[in-house]
Design a protein around this motif. Structure first.
Motif, PDB file in Angstrom:
ATOM      1  N   GLY A  15      49.951  28.961  38.422  1.00 38.96           N
ATOM      2  CA  GLY A  15      49.285  29.942  39.263  1.00 38.96           C
ATOM      3  C   GLY A  15      49.586  29.857  40.735  1.00 38.96           C
ATOM      4  N   ASP A  16      50.064  28.709  41.218  1.00 42.05           N
ATOM      5  CA  ASP A  16      50.375  28.558  42.636  1.00 42.05           C
ATOM      6  C   ASP A  16      51.617  29.368  43.010  1.00 42.05           C
ATOM      7  N   CYS A  17      51.727  29.673  44.288  1.00 43.87           N
ATOM      8  CA  CYS A  17      52.919  30.331  44.818  1.00 43.87           C
ATOM      9  C   CYS A  17      53.460  29.483  45.955  1.00 43.87           C
ATOM     10  N   VAL A  18      54.740  29.105  45.869  1.00 42.12           N
ATOM     11  CA  VAL A  18      55.383  28.290  46.906  1.00 42.12           C
ATOM     12  C   VAL A  18      56.687  28.961  47.291  1.00 42.12           C
ATOM     13  N   HIS A  19      57.361  28.354  48.282  1.00 42.49           N
ATOM     14  CA  HIS A  19      58.637  28.912  48.727  1.00 42.49           C
ATOM     15  C   HIS A  19      59.828  27.988  48.467  1.00 42.49           C
ATOM     16  N   ARG A  20      59.546  26.751  48.030  1.00 41.36           N
ATOM     17  CA  ARG A  20      60.645  25.814  47.785  1.00 41.36           C
ATOM     18  C   ARG A  20      60.372  24.960  46.547  1.00 41.36           C
ATOM     19  N   ILE A  21      61.445  24.672  45.824  1.00 38.56           N
ATOM     20  CA  ILE A  21      61.394  23.757  44.690  1.00 38.56           C
ATOM     21  C   ILE A  21      62.437  22.665  44.905  1.00 38.56           C
ATOM     22  N   TYR A  22      61.994  21.418  44.787  1.00 35.00           N
ATOM     23  CA  TYR A  22      62.902  20.270  44.900  1.00 35.00           C
ATOM     24  C   TYR A  22      63.063  19.656  43.511  1.00 35.00           C
ATOM     25  N   VAL A  23      64.302  19.389  43.148  1.00 33.13           N
ATOM     26  CA  VAL A  23      64.600  19.017  41.762  1.00 33.13           C
ATOM     27  C   VAL A  23      65.307  17.671  41.669  1.00 33.13           C
ATOM     28  N   GLU A  24      64.820  16.865  40.755  1.00 32.70           N
ATOM     29  CA  GLU A  24      65.513  15.667  40.289  1.00 32.70           C
ATOM     30  C   GLU A  24      65.892  15.949  38.841  1.00 32.70           C
ATOM     31  N   MET A  25      67.179  15.839  38.501  1.00 32.27           N
ATOM     32  CA  MET A  25      67.631  16.177  37.149  1.00 32.27           C
ATOM     33  C   MET A  25      67.936  14.921  36.341  1.00 32.27           C
ATOM     34  N   LYS A  26      67.543  14.969  35.081  1.00 29.40           N
ATOM     35  CA  LYS A  26      67.864  13.900  34.137  1.00 29.40           C
ATOM     36  C   LYS A  26      68.425  14.531  32.874  1.00 29.40           C
TER      37      LYS A  26
END
Length: 264
Positions: free
Chosen positions: A116-127
């Motif tokens: 439900g939240d709205c943000v402007h950035r996503i930071y990703v760590e991939m595995k």
């Protein structure tokens, strides 16, 4: 008609070609020196052959495949991460840059999240897989995400898993300093859900998987990549014939030539 709307045919083929190039020396043929460069375990090979009722040729081929595959896993991680450099509003920072994140997705119009939240950035760590991180590594990654949230309250941090147990976008619950921790903006998400989030297309990952075999075949054909011609079996047979010993003894000699009773 090219079926993927989120990446062009030219870009996708280039990415596949770059991934294949990463295979590098793994495409080289195996001789006995390369085969035994880390010293194989002859006892294990003997067990494998007898228990699985395999031929020596099958056992040797399987061991060569295992050695190649161990290195290739890193190259597939490259494929999963670097493809996002071609997807709109995503960037893949250079190693160590921008906090060392694998992928950053930024949308000035806002990103609507599943909770439900709205943000402007996503930071990703991939595995690659859900079980590839041990407890200390998981704790370190979680703390990194906590710190990012402290610096930027307009973001969410995702642990993106290429091979997750389920298609999911859930709160990540883990243990840090022997305490269970969780935060609604520190999440675990399967790769298909992440593709859907950044492309706006629910089946984007599925569509990519469907076209991938044909593109790999095309790229391999265009690049004239030669199939490796391994000579390990022939060399082992030559050793056995030259020394007048059974083939299994030639296998033993790869590791045990200096051991008592094995020397010639």
């Amino acid at each position: 008609m090219w079926p993927l709307s989120f990446i062009s045919e030219e870009e996708f083929k280039q990415h596949v070609a770059d991934t294949i190039e990463k295979y590098g020396e793994k495409l080289e043929s195996y001789d006995i020196k390369k085969f035994n460069s880390n010293i194989i375990d002859p006892i294990k090979l003997i067990f494998d052959k007898m228990v699985y009722h395999s031929t020596w040729e099958e056992i040797v081929k399987n061991e060569i495949f295992r050695q190649r595959d161990k290195s290739n896993n890193n190259d597939i991680g490259y494929f999963h991460q670097k493809i996002f450099q071609y997807i709109a509003k995503c960037r893949v920072p250079a190693n160590g840059k921008e906090g060392g994140w694998d992928v950053i997705f930024e949308d000035q119009d806002g990103i609507q999240l599943s909770m439900g939240d709205c943000v402007h950035r996503i930071y990703v760590e991939m595995k690659n897989k859900h079980n590839t991180m041990n407890a200390p590594a998981a704790g370190k990654t979680y703390i990194k995400m906590q710190n990012q949230l402290l610096q930027d309250d307009d973001c969410v941090c995702y642990l993106v898993e290429a091979i997750a147990k389920n298609s999911q976008d859930i709160k990540w619950e883990t243990t840090v300093d022997k305490k269970k921790v969780s935060h609604k903006r520190i999440r675990r998400i399967s790769l298909d859900k992440f593709y859907a989030l950044v492309t706006g297309q629910e089946d984007a990952f599925y569509q990519m998987c469907m076209i991938l075999p044909d593109v790999i075949e095309s790229v391999v054909s265009d690049a004239y990549i030669k199939t490796p011609k391994d000579t390990v079996m022939q060399e082992l047979e030559e050793i056995a014939n030259k020394q007048g010993i059974p083939f299994f003894m030639a296998i033993y000699m790869l590791a045990f030539s200096g051991y008592n009773g094995f020397g010639c």
